[in-house]
Motif scaffolding. Structure first.
Motif, PDB file in Angstrom:
ATOM      1  N   PHE A  32      42.760 -21.009  27.675  1.00  9.88           N
ATOM      2  CA  PHE A  32      44.140 -21.505  27.619  1.00  9.88           C
ATOM      3  C   PHE A  32      45.058 -21.002  28.727  1.00  9.88           C
ATOM      4  CE2 PHE A  32      43.022 -21.870  22.993  1.00  9.88           C
ATOM      5  CZ  PHE A  32      43.108 -23.259  22.939  1.00  9.88           C
ATOM      6  N   ALA A  33      44.626 -20.028  29.530  1.00 13.51           N
ATOM      7  CA  ALA A  33      45.520 -19.471  30.553  1.00 13.51           C
ATOM      8  C   ALA A  33      44.682 -18.731  31.584  1.00 13.51           C
ATOM      9  CB  ALA A  33      46.525 -18.511  29.917  1.00 13.51           C
ATOM     10  N   GLY A  34      45.337 -18.289  32.640  1.00 17.78           N
ATOM     11  CA  GLY A  34      44.628 -17.536  33.663  1.00 17.78           C
ATOM     12  C   GLY A  34      44.004 -16.267  33.098  1.00 17.78           C
ATOM     13  N   ALA A  35      44.805 -15.502  32.373  1.00 20.33           N
ATOM     14  CA  ALA A  35      44.306 -14.252  31.804  1.00 20.33           C
ATOM     15  C   ALA A  35      43.161 -14.528  30.815  1.00 20.33           C
ATOM     16  CB  ALA A  35      45.438 -13.511  31.108  1.00 20.33           C
ATOM     17  N   HIS A  36      43.277 -15.621  30.081  1.00 15.33           N
ATOM     18  CA  HIS A  36      42.224 -16.005  29.135  1.00 15.33           C
ATOM     19  C   HIS A  36      40.950 -16.388  29.890  1.00 15.33           C
ATOM     20  CE1 HIS A  36      41.197 -18.576  25.311  1.00 15.33           C
ATOM     21  NE2 HIS A  36      40.594 -17.408  25.314  1.00 15.33           N
ATOM     22  N   GLY A  51      48.364  -7.883  37.415  1.00 14.60           N
ATOM     23  CA  GLY A  51      48.186  -6.994  36.269  1.00 14.60           C
ATOM     24  C   GLY A  51      47.230  -7.509  35.214  1.00 14.60           C
ATOM     25  N   THR A  52      47.042  -8.843  35.183  1.00 17.36           N
ATOM     26  CA  THR A  52      46.116  -9.380  34.176  1.00 17.36           C
ATOM     27  C   THR A  52      44.680  -8.947  34.439  1.00 17.36           C
ATOM     28  OG1 THR A  52      46.031 -11.397  35.490  1.00 17.36           O
ATOM     29  CG2 THR A  52      47.457 -11.439  33.557  1.00 17.36           C
ATOM     30  N   ASN A  53      44.310  -8.647  35.699  1.00 19.95           N
ATOM     31  CA  ASN A  53      42.913  -8.306  36.004  1.00 19.95           C
ATOM     32  C   ASN A  53      42.449  -7.057  35.250  1.00 19.95           C
ATOM     33  OD1 ASN A  53      42.385  -9.509  39.463  1.00 19.95           O
ATOM     34  ND2 ASN A  53      43.161 -10.524  37.654  1.00 19.95           N
ATOM     35  N   PRO A  54      43.131  -5.908  35.441  1.00 21.78           N
ATOM     36  CA  PRO A  54      42.704  -4.737  34.666  1.00 21.78           C
ATOM     37  C   PRO A  54      42.882  -4.932  33.156  1.00 21.78           C
ATOM     38  CG  PRO A  54      44.705  -4.259  35.947  1.00 21.78           C
ATOM     39  CD  PRO A  54      44.190  -5.579  36.412  1.00 21.78           C
ATOM     40  N   ASN A  59      44.723 -12.617  48.803  1.00 21.30           N
ATOM     41  CA  ASN A  59      45.170 -11.625  47.834  1.00 21.30           C
ATOM     42  C   ASN A  59      46.654 -11.801  47.516  1.00 21.30           C
ATOM     43  OD1 ASN A  59      46.626 -10.468  49.961  1.00 21.30           O
ATOM     44  ND2 ASN A  59      44.981  -9.068  50.469  1.00 21.30           N
ATOM     45  N   THR A  60      47.176 -10.932  46.687  1.00 20.11           N
ATOM     46  CA  THR A  60      48.555 -11.137  46.232  1.00 20.11           C
ATOM     47  C   THR A  60      49.581 -10.859  47.328  1.00 20.11           C
ATOM     48  OG1 THR A  60      48.552  -8.933  45.311  1.00 20.11           O
ATOM     49  CG2 THR A  60      48.075 -10.702  43.796  1.00 20.11           C
ATOM     50  N   ALA A  61      49.140 -10.344  48.476  1.00 24.54           N
ATOM     51  CA  ALA A  61      50.064 -10.218  49.602  1.00 24.54           C
ATOM     52  C   ALA A  61      49.985 -11.461  50.486  1.00 24.54           C
ATOM     53  CB  ALA A  61      49.756  -8.957  50.401  1.00 24.54           C
ATOM     54  N   TYR A  88      36.154 -14.263  41.005  1.00 23.07           N
ATOM     55  CA  TYR A  88      37.268 -14.767  41.812  1.00 23.07           C
ATOM     56  C   TYR A  88      38.443 -15.130  40.921  1.00 23.07           C
ATOM     57  CZ  TYR A  88      39.740 -17.771  45.211  1.00 23.07           C
ATOM     58  OH  TYR A  88      40.661 -18.341  46.053  1.00 23.07           O
ATOM     59  N   ASP A  89      39.549 -14.406  41.084  1.00 16.51           N
ATOM     60  CA  ASP A  89      40.795 -14.759  40.417  1.00 16.51           C
ATOM     61  C   ASP A  89      41.389 -15.915  41.203  1.00 16.51           C
ATOM     62  OD1 ASP A  89      43.473 -15.065  39.746  1.00 16.51           O
ATOM     63  OD2 ASP A  89      43.807 -12.935  39.377  1.00 16.51           O
ATOM     64  N   GLY A  90      41.253 -17.128  40.645  1.00 10.03           N
ATOM     65  CA  GLY A  90      41.637 -18.334  41.381  1.00 10.03           C
ATOM     66  C   GLY A  90      43.056 -18.789  41.145  1.00 10.03           C
ATOM     67  N   ALA A  91      43.901 -17.892  40.630  1.00 10.14           N
ATOM     68  CA  ALA A  91      45.302 -18.278  40.444  1.00 10.14           C
ATOM     69  C   ALA A  91      45.953 -18.578  41.792  1.00 10.14           C
ATOM     70  CB  ALA A  91      46.062 -17.182  39.708  1.00 10.14           C
ATOM     71  N   ASN A  92      45.379 -18.041  42.876  1.00 12.61           N
ATOM     72  CA  ASN A  92      45.912 -18.304  44.219  1.00 12.61           C
ATOM     73  C   ASN A  92      45.064 -19.335  44.964  1.00 12.61           C
ATOM     74  OD1 ASN A  92      47.874 -16.421  43.783  1.00 12.61           O
ATOM     75  ND2 ASN A  92      47.051 -14.868  45.143  1.00 12.61           N
ATOM     76  N   LEU A  93      44.504 -20.293  44.241  1.00 13.71           N
ATOM     77  CA  LEU A  93      43.634 -21.272  44.898  1.00 13.71           C
ATOM     78  C   LEU A  93      44.416 -22.275  45.754  1.00 13.71           C
ATOM     79  CD1 LEU A  93      40.555 -22.039  44.945  1.00 13.71           C
ATOM     80  CD2 LEU A  93      41.130 -23.819  43.295  1.00 13.71           C
ATOM     81  N   ILE A 141      40.507 -20.946  37.450  1.00 11.72           N
ATOM     82  CA  ILE A 141      41.573 -21.672  38.141  1.00 11.72           C
ATOM     83  C   ILE A 141      42.745 -21.755  37.180  1.00 11.72           C
ATOM     84  CG2 ILE A 141      42.275 -23.937  39.034  1.00 11.72           C
ATOM     85  CD1 ILE A 141      39.397 -24.447  39.844  1.00 11.72           C
ATOM     86  N   ASN A 142      43.957 -21.611  37.674  1.00 14.52           N
ATOM     87  CA  ASN A 142      45.124 -21.848  36.826  1.00 14.52           C
ATOM     88  C   ASN A 142      45.568 -23.297  37.021  1.00 14.52           C
ATOM     89  OD1 ASN A 142      45.013 -19.067  36.362  1.00 14.52           O
ATOM     90  ND2 ASN A 142      47.233 -18.904  36.295  1.00 14.52           N
ATOM     91  N   LEU A 143      45.214 -24.169  36.081  1.00 11.86           N
ATOM     92  CA  LEU A 143      45.645 -25.570  36.223  1.00 11.86           C
ATOM     93  C   LEU A 143      47.162 -25.641  36.256  1.00 11.86           C
ATOM     94  CD1 LEU A 143      43.249 -27.615  33.893  1.00 11.86           C
ATOM     95  CD2 LEU A 143      43.012 -27.056  36.323  1.00 11.86           C
TER      96      LEU A 143
HETATM   97  C1  LIG Z   1      49.424 -16.039  37.381  1.00 10.51           C
HETATM   98  C2  LIG Z   1      48.302 -15.184  37.769  1.00 10.51           C
HETATM   99  C3  LIG Z   1      47.368 -14.732  36.804  1.00 10.51           C
HETATM  100  C4  LIG Z   1      47.528 -14.949  35.310  1.00 10.51           C
HETATM  101  O1  LIG Z   1      47.630 -16.261  34.892  1.00 10.51           O
HETATM  102  P1  LIG Z   1      48.282 -16.582  33.463  1.00 10.51           P
HETATM  103  O2  LIG Z   1      48.042 -18.041  33.255  1.00 10.51           O
HETATM  104  O3  LIG Z   1      49.729 -16.225  33.575  1.00 10.51           O
HETATM  105  O4  LIG Z   1      47.580 -15.755  32.441  1.00 10.51           O
HETATM  106  C5  LIG Z   1      46.302 -13.991  37.252  1.00 10.51           C
HETATM  107  N1  LIG Z   1      46.155 -13.673  38.554  1.00 10.51           N
HETATM  108  C6  LIG Z   1      47.043 -14.072  39.503  1.00 10.51           C
HETATM  109  C7  LIG Z   1      46.817 -13.708  40.944  1.00 10.51           C
HETATM  110  C8  LIG Z   1      48.148 -14.828  39.142  1.00 10.51           C
HETATM  111  O5  LIG Z   1      49.023 -15.202  40.065  1.00 10.51           O
END
Ligand SMILES: *Cc1c(COP(=O)(O)O)cnc(C)c1O
Length: 489
Positions: A137-141, A173-176, A219-221, A244-249, A268-270
Motif C-alpha cells: 500500500f505504500a513505499g514503506a510497505h 527514514g523508512t529504510n531502517p 540518492n536523497t541528495a 533498490y528504494d525506488g521512491a526516487n525513480l 516503486i512509489n506509484l
Molecule cells: C517517500 C519515500 C519513501 C517512503 O514512501 P511512503 O509511501 O511515504 O511510505 C521511501 N524512500 C524514499 C527515498 C522516499 O522519498
C-alpha cells in the motif's frame, strides 16, 4: 488559530433538528429489532446538524485553506509532487472498475485482473525486473515486503544467519524502520562529502550476516551513485542481495533501470512517480519487483496469465506471506496504468531528463545566494545548506516559512541529515519555465530580505491562517477533533 479567517467550524453551526437531506421513513420496522442489543449504540452520534449549504461551504472553505499541486508550486524534495493529469482520475473512476468488490470471484473481474497484470508487466519492463506485485500500500510497505522476500530467499537456502541490512546514512527514514519491522538488524554506512556511499567503508561490513544492502539511486541528495555496479558486485560476492528504494525513480524514467544496475529487489512509489495525488497520507501504492529467480517469494496472491489468455489468482507455498488482504490500492494502480499508457514509451522517456533539467536550472540560478555543499550535476533534486550568508541569522526554517507568504509550498527542510541547514528542492518535470523563474525570483528576494530586514523573514509567515505553530506541541498533543479544541480553550 485565527478563527476569523477560518470562519466557524461546522460543529459550531449545528442547530438541533436542522437537516440537509430528508431520509425516507424506515420501511422495514423489523430491521431495528433484528440487530442484537449488544451491537446497538447507546447514544446518538454527535454529528453536526446543518443544512446542505453549510456543508458545501464547510468543505469549500476547507479546500481553500489547503495547498496542493493543483493550487501552486510544491518543490518538496524526495516527494515528487508532480502534476497528476485528470484523465488518470477519470480512468480510475470508470464504473466497471470502481463498482467491483475485491472479493468477487476471479472469473467475474477478468478486466480488472488484466489491468493489474498489464501494469505489473509494464513496471517490470520499466524497472528491469522479472515480475512485480502491486499488493503493498505504500513505499514503506513495499520496503517491508521486499525485505520479507529477501529473508524468505535466504531462509530457503538455509542461510539463516543473514540478519543485517546495511543502509546508507543518507537514506530515507523508512529504510531502517522497515528493516527493523522485518526483524532485521540495521547497520549504517557513511556517505562521502559528495553524498554518495563510501565504498571503502562498505567493504568491511560485507560479511556472512548481511541479508541486503538498501540503496536509493539517485540518492536523497539527488546524486547518481555511479559506483553502483561495483557495489552490487561486492554485495553479491558476499552473498547479500541489493535492494533498490525506488521512491526516487522519477529521474531514471526512460534513462536507466535498477535491474540493469544490479539490483535484485525494488519498490516503486506509484503515488510519487506514476500520477497519484499525495501529501494527505494516502491512498498510496508501493509495488515490489524482483529479478528472475525470486518470483516465487513474492507475496500471495499473485495475478497470473493463463495459456488461454484468462487471468487467475495464485497462492504459492514459497511466498513471503500476505502483505495485504487483497490486490492493493486498485484505484492507484489504475491511475498509474492510465498514466503509462497515455505517455507511451517515448513520453515516459522525457520524464527523467526534464525533471533533471529543471532541478539543475534552479540549482545553478540560486547558487550565488544559497550554499551548495555538493557542487555536481544533480538528478531530480538537490540540497542547499541554507543561505550562503550565515551572518544574518536567518535559518532554513525561516526561508521555508517566508516562501509561504509568496504562495509557494516550502521545500523539504532539515533532511537529509548530511547538512545542518538542508533545503531540499525537487521541481519535477511538470512545471513550466515561467513557474521555475518565479520561484527563483522569490528565493532571490528572500536572500535580499534576509540581509536588509532579517526580522521580516524570521517572523514569517505573515499571510497564512496559522503563523508558527509550536512544532513540539503539535506533534505531542495534536488537536485533531472539535472536542480536543474545546478542551484547549
Ligand atoms: C517517500 C519515500 C519513501 C517512503 O514512501 P511512503 O509511501 O511515504 O511510505 C521511501 N524512500 C524514499 C527515498 C522516499 O522519498
Amino acid at each position: 488559530m485565527n478563527r476569523e479567517y477560518y470562519g466557524k467550524i461546522i460543529f459550531e453551526l449545528s442547530k438541533p433538528g436542522r437537516r440537509g437531506a430528508s431520509i425516507p421513513k424506515n420501511g422495514c420496522p423489523d430491521a431495528m429489532t433484528a440487530i442484537p442489543e449488544a451491537l446497538k449504540r447507546e447514544a446518538e452520534p454527535e454529528l453536526p446538524e446543518v443544512d446542505e449549504l453549510s456543508v458545501v461551504r464547510h468543505y469549500t472553505n476547507m479546500s481553500n485553506n489547503n495547498f496542493g499541486v493543483d493550487t501552486g508550486f510544491y518543490p518538496l524534495g524526495s516527494c515528487t509532487m508532480k502534476y497528476n493529469p485528470k484523465i488518470n482520475e477519470e480512468m480510475s473512476s470508470l464504473a466497471g472498475f470502481s463498482g467491483i468488490h475485491p472479493y468477487q470471484p476471479a472469473e467475474t473481474v477478468q478486466g480488472a485482473l488484466e489491468a493489474y497484470w498489464t501494469l505489473q508487466t509494464m513496471l517490470s519492463e520499466i524497472g528491469g525486473m522479472y515480475e512485480f506485485t502491486l499488493n503493498p500500500f505504500a513505499g514503506a510497505h513495499g520496503e517491508l515486503t521486499g525485505l520479507m522476500i529477501i529473508r524468505a530467499y535466504h531462509e530457503s537456502r538455509g542461510d539463516t544467519k543473514r540478519t543485517t541490512v546495511i543502509v546508507p546514512d543518507s537514506a530515507h527514514g523508512t529504510n531502517p524502520a522497515s528493516a527493523a519491522v522485518a526483524g532485521l538488524k540495521v547497520v549504517e554506512v557513511k556517505s562521502l562529502p559528495d553524498g554518495t556511499i563510501d565504498v571503502d567503508a562498505l567493504r568491511p561490513l560485507l560479511d556472512d550476516t548481511v541479508a541486503a544492502v538498501m540503496m536509493t539511486n539517485p540518492n536523497t541528495a539527488g546524486i547518481f551513485e555511479s559506483r553502483v555496479k561495483e557495489i552490487a558486485d561486492m554485495v553479491h560476492a558476499a552473498g547479500g542481495l541489493m535492494y533498490y528504494d525506488g521512491a526516487n525513480l522519477n529521474p531514471m524514467l526512460g534513462i536507466a533501470r535498477p535491474g540493469d544496475m544490479g539490483f535484485d529487489v525494488m519498490h516503486i512509489n506509484l503515488h510519487k512517480t506514476f500520477s497519484t495525488p499525495h501529501g494527505g497520507g494516502g491512498p498510496g501504492s508501493g509495488p515490489v519487483g524482483v529479478r528472475k529467480g525470486l518470483e516465487q517469494f513474492l507475496p500471495n496472491p499473485r495475478v497470473v496469465k493463463n495459456p488461454d489468455g484468462t487471468f487467475s489468482l495464485e497462492c504459492g507455498d514459497d511466498a513471503c506471506g500476505n502483505v495485504s488482504a487483497t490486490l492493493g490500492n486498485f484505484g492507484v494502480e489504475l491511475r498509474a496504468l492510465a498514466y503509462i499508457l497515455s505517455l507511451g514509451k517515448s513520453g515516459l522517456a522525457h520524464v527523467g531528463p526534464l525533471a533533471t533539467l529543471n532541478a539543475n536550472y534552479i540549482k545553478q540560478s540560486l547558487r550565488d545566494l544559497y550554499l551548495l555543499p555538493i557542487d555536481r550535476v544533480c538528478k531530480h533534486e538537490f540540497v542547499f545548506d541554507g543561505l550562503k550568508d550565515k551572518s544574518t541569522g536567518v535559518t532554513t526554517l525561516n526561508v521555508a516559512k517566508r516562501l509561504l507568504d509568496y504562495g509557494f509550498h516550502a521545500p523539504t527542510i532539515y533532511f537529509p541529515l548530511l547538512f545542518h541547514e538542508s533545503l531540499m528542492i525537487e521541481p519535477t518535470e511538470t512545471e513550466s519555465k515561467e513557474t521555475l523563474d518565479e520561484f527563483i525570483d522569490v528565493m532571490k528576494k528572500i536572500a535580499v530580505e534576509a540581509k536588509e530586514n532579517p526580522d521580516s523573514v524570521k517572523s514569517a509567515p505573515h499571510s497564512t491562517p496559522i503563523s508558527r505553530p509550536d512544532d513540539t506541541q503539535a506533534a505531542l498533543n495534536p488537536v485533531v477533533t472539535f472536542k480536543d479544541l474545546k478542551s484547549t480553550k
